[in-house]
Design a protein around this motif. Structure first.
Motif, PDB file in Angstrom:
ATOM      1  N   THR A  89      38.179  35.331  39.632  1.00  0.00           N
ATOM      2  CA  THR A  89      38.979  36.491  40.008  1.00  0.00           C
ATOM      3  C   THR A  89      39.876  36.863  38.835  1.00  0.00           C
ATOM      4  O   THR A  89      40.265  36.008  38.046  1.00  0.00           O
ATOM      5  CB  THR A  89      39.852  36.225  41.252  1.00  0.00           C
ATOM      6  N   GLU A  90      40.146  38.153  38.734  1.00  0.00           N
ATOM      7  CA  GLU A  90      41.053  38.658  37.707  1.00  0.00           C
ATOM      8  C   GLU A  90      41.984  39.666  38.351  1.00  0.00           C
ATOM      9  O   GLU A  90      41.560  40.464  39.182  1.00  0.00           O
ATOM     10  CB  GLU A  90      40.284  39.359  36.582  1.00  0.00           C
ATOM     11  N   SER A  91      43.233  39.643  37.920  1.00  0.00           N
ATOM     12  CA  SER A  91      44.146  40.684  38.383  1.00  0.00           C
ATOM     13  C   SER A  91      43.802  41.971  37.650  1.00  0.00           C
ATOM     14  O   SER A  91      43.142  41.957  36.618  1.00  0.00           O
ATOM     15  CB  SER A  91      45.593  40.274  38.134  1.00  0.00           C
ATOM     16  N   THR A  92      44.235  43.080  38.189  1.00  0.00           N
ATOM     17  CA  THR A  92      44.018  44.384  37.559  1.00  0.00           C
ATOM     18  C   THR A  92      45.393  45.038  37.380  1.00  0.00           C
ATOM     19  O   THR A  92      46.381  44.556  37.939  1.00  0.00           O
ATOM     20  CB  THR A  92      43.141  45.300  38.462  1.00  0.00           C
ATOM     21  N   PRO A  93      45.465  46.134  36.634  1.00  0.00           N
ATOM     22  CA  PRO A  93      46.757  46.815  36.516  1.00  0.00           C
ATOM     23  C   PRO A  93      47.279  47.338  37.856  1.00  0.00           C
ATOM     24  O   PRO A  93      48.452  47.612  37.993  1.00  0.00           O
ATOM     25  CB  PRO A  93      46.450  47.978  35.562  1.00  0.00           C
ATOM     26  N   ALA A 127      47.519  46.191  44.037  1.00  0.00           N
ATOM     27  CA  ALA A 127      46.846  46.167  45.334  1.00  0.00           C
ATOM     28  C   ALA A 127      45.351  45.889  45.206  1.00  0.00           C
ATOM     29  O   ALA A 127      44.640  45.826  46.197  1.00  0.00           O
ATOM     30  CB  ALA A 127      47.058  47.492  46.057  1.00  0.00           C
ATOM     31  N   THR A 128      44.861  45.721  43.965  1.00  0.00           N
ATOM     32  CA  THR A 128      43.424  45.531  43.734  1.00  0.00           C
ATOM     33  C   THR A 128      43.175  44.278  42.923  1.00  0.00           C
ATOM     34  O   THR A 128      43.852  44.019  41.927  1.00  0.00           O
ATOM     35  CB  THR A 128      42.837  46.762  43.009  1.00  0.00           C
ATOM     36  N   LEU A 129      42.170  43.515  43.347  1.00  0.00           N
ATOM     37  CA  LEU A 129      41.770  42.284  42.677  1.00  0.00           C
ATOM     38  C   LEU A 129      40.299  42.398  42.300  1.00  0.00           C
ATOM     39  O   LEU A 129      39.493  42.949  43.058  1.00  0.00           O
ATOM     40  CB  LEU A 129      41.994  41.095  43.619  1.00  0.00           C
ATOM     41  N   LYS A 130      39.947  41.902  41.126  1.00  0.00           N
ATOM     42  CA  LYS A 130      38.579  41.967  40.622  1.00  0.00           C
ATOM     43  C   LYS A 130      37.899  40.614  40.823  1.00  0.00           C
ATOM     44  O   LYS A 130      38.451  39.579  40.446  1.00  0.00           O
ATOM     45  CB  LYS A 130      38.615  42.343  39.130  1.00  0.00           C
ATOM     46  N   PHE A 131      36.701  40.631  41.419  1.00  0.00           N
ATOM     47  CA  PHE A 131      35.919  39.425  41.674  1.00  0.00           C
ATOM     48  C   PHE A 131      34.671  39.455  40.796  1.00  0.00           C
ATOM     49  O   PHE A 131      33.941  40.450  40.787  1.00  0.00           O
ATOM     50  CB  PHE A 131      35.507  39.347  43.146  1.00  0.00           C
ATOM     51  N   THR A 167      40.498  46.370  47.242  1.00  0.00           N
ATOM     52  CA  THR A 167      41.860  46.874  47.386  1.00  0.00           C
ATOM     53  C   THR A 167      42.352  46.484  48.774  1.00  0.00           C
ATOM     54  O   THR A 167      41.653  46.686  49.758  1.00  0.00           O
ATOM     55  CB  THR A 167      41.896  48.401  47.219  1.00  0.00           C
ATOM     56  N   LYS A 168      43.547  45.907  48.800  1.00  0.00           N
ATOM     57  CA  LYS A 168      44.115  45.445  50.077  1.00  0.00           C
ATOM     58  C   LYS A 168      45.117  46.459  50.603  1.00  0.00           C
ATOM     59  O   LYS A 168      45.642  47.290  49.861  1.00  0.00           O
ATOM     60  CB  LYS A 168      44.791  44.088  49.893  1.00  0.00           C
ATOM     61  N   ALA A 178      39.777  49.995  41.021  1.00  0.00           N
ATOM     62  CA  ALA A 178      41.155  49.627  40.708  1.00  0.00           C
ATOM     63  C   ALA A 178      41.961  50.803  40.177  1.00  0.00           C
ATOM     64  O   ALA A 178      43.189  50.808  40.266  1.00  0.00           O
ATOM     65  CB  ALA A 178      41.174  48.485  39.689  1.00  0.00           C
ATOM     66  N   CYS A 179      41.284  51.812  39.632  1.00  0.00           N
ATOM     67  CA  CYS A 179      41.988  52.969  39.067  1.00  0.00           C
ATOM     68  C   CYS A 179      42.574  53.880  40.136  1.00  0.00           C
ATOM     69  O   CYS A 179      43.580  54.539  39.900  1.00  0.00           O
ATOM     70  CB  CYS A 179      41.048  53.786  38.195  1.00  0.00           C
ATOM     71  N   ALA A 180      41.933  53.938  41.282  1.00  0.00           N
ATOM     72  CA  ALA A 180      42.426  54.806  42.355  1.00  0.00           C
ATOM     73  C   ALA A 180      43.731  54.235  42.890  1.00  0.00           C
ATOM     74  O   ALA A 180      43.795  53.103  43.335  1.00  0.00           O
ATOM     75  CB  ALA A 180      41.391  54.902  43.467  1.00  0.00           C
ATOM     76  N   GLY A 181      44.775  54.998  42.803  1.00  0.00           N
ATOM     77  CA  GLY A 181      46.066  54.560  43.320  1.00  0.00           C
ATOM     78  C   GLY A 181      46.814  53.594  42.427  1.00  0.00           C
ATOM     79  O   GLY A 181      47.839  53.050  42.818  1.00  0.00           O
ATOM     80  N   CYS A 182      46.328  53.377  41.234  1.00  0.00           N
ATOM     81  CA  CYS A 182      46.999  52.454  40.310  1.00  0.00           C
ATOM     82  C   CYS A 182      48.269  53.111  39.766  1.00  0.00           C
ATOM     83  O   CYS A 182      48.247  54.269  39.358  1.00  0.00           O
ATOM     84  CB  CYS A 182      46.071  52.104  39.165  1.00  0.00           C
ATOM     85  N   PRO A 183      49.370  52.357  39.737  1.00  0.00           N
ATOM     86  CA  PRO A 183      50.617  52.929  39.218  1.00  0.00           C
ATOM     87  C   PRO A 183      50.511  53.412  37.764  1.00  0.00           C
ATOM     88  O   PRO A 183      51.177  54.361  37.385  1.00  0.00           O
ATOM     89  CB  PRO A 183      51.618  51.771  39.312  1.00  0.00           C
TER      90      PRO A 183
END
Length: 188
Positions: free
Chosen positions: A5-9, A12-16, A64-65, A154-159
């Motif tokens: 797993t990796e965090s993303t910018p 609310a989203t995590l990469k598996f 995305t959670k 992960a880009c959708a809704g990313c700050p």
């Protein structure tokens, strides 16, 4: 099977990263559970309470959670769902599902040459970098110097997505294509 797993910018989203191919080509975006019927894997992931969105790349899955849940509570269930799916032998996408495409919208008209250049820059410079963060950005339209892009995963809704669009992508496109004056996001 070991799933990284990796965090993303986007917090609310995590990469598996399952360590094997997810999609042969293209991407698949499930911004909510309503479209997940075409993917046994997406259905399995949405079955975990607190999942708000699922996105597939060629070798990764981003989840995305919802705000109401904490990653510590749903991450083990997600890892289990992904592992169960790949061990089951089921396909990621149902056989009757449309094959993933380039994701770019078609464009016809007088700006055809400019649009080809925009798509080429997106495919070679932008999309690989964005995929590293668990997302995708696709061409949606070009009108009067304005490029419209659709953000997924992960880009959708990313700050930081506005900063990425304005400072990164807009500057890149304006540098190589003088006809581009601005980049704007669109929701599909």
């Amino acid at each position: 099977m070991f799933i990284q797993t990796e965090s993303t910018p986007n917090p609310a989203t995590l990469k598996f990263l399952p360590g094997q191919s997810v999609l042969e080509m293209g991407t698949a975006d499930f911004p909510d559970a309503s479209g997940a019927a075409i993917s046994p894997l997406a259905q399995r992931i949405f079955a975990v309470d607190g999942v708000a969105g699922v996105f597939f790349g060629t070798d990764f899955i981003t989840v995305t959670k919802s705000e109401a849940v904490d990653w510590d509570h749903i991450k083990p269930a997600l890892l289990g769902a992904i592992m169960e799916h790949f061990q089951s032998g089921q396909p990621v996408m149902a056989s009757d599902a449309a094959a993933p495409s380039s994701g770019h919208a078609e464009h016809s008209g007088e700006d055809g040459e400019i649009v080809v250049q925009i798509k080429e820059l997106l495919d070679t410079r932008v999309r690989p970098a964005v995929a590293q963060d668990g997302g995708d950005i696709t061409f949606h339209g070009f009108e009067r110097g304005v490029v419209y892009l659709h953000m997924q995963g992960a880009c959708a809704g990313c700050p930081s997505s506005t900063l990425t669009l304005k400072m990164g992508i807009e500057n890149l496109l304006r540098h190589y294509i003088p006809e581009v004056t601005e980049v704007r996001p669109v929701a599909v």
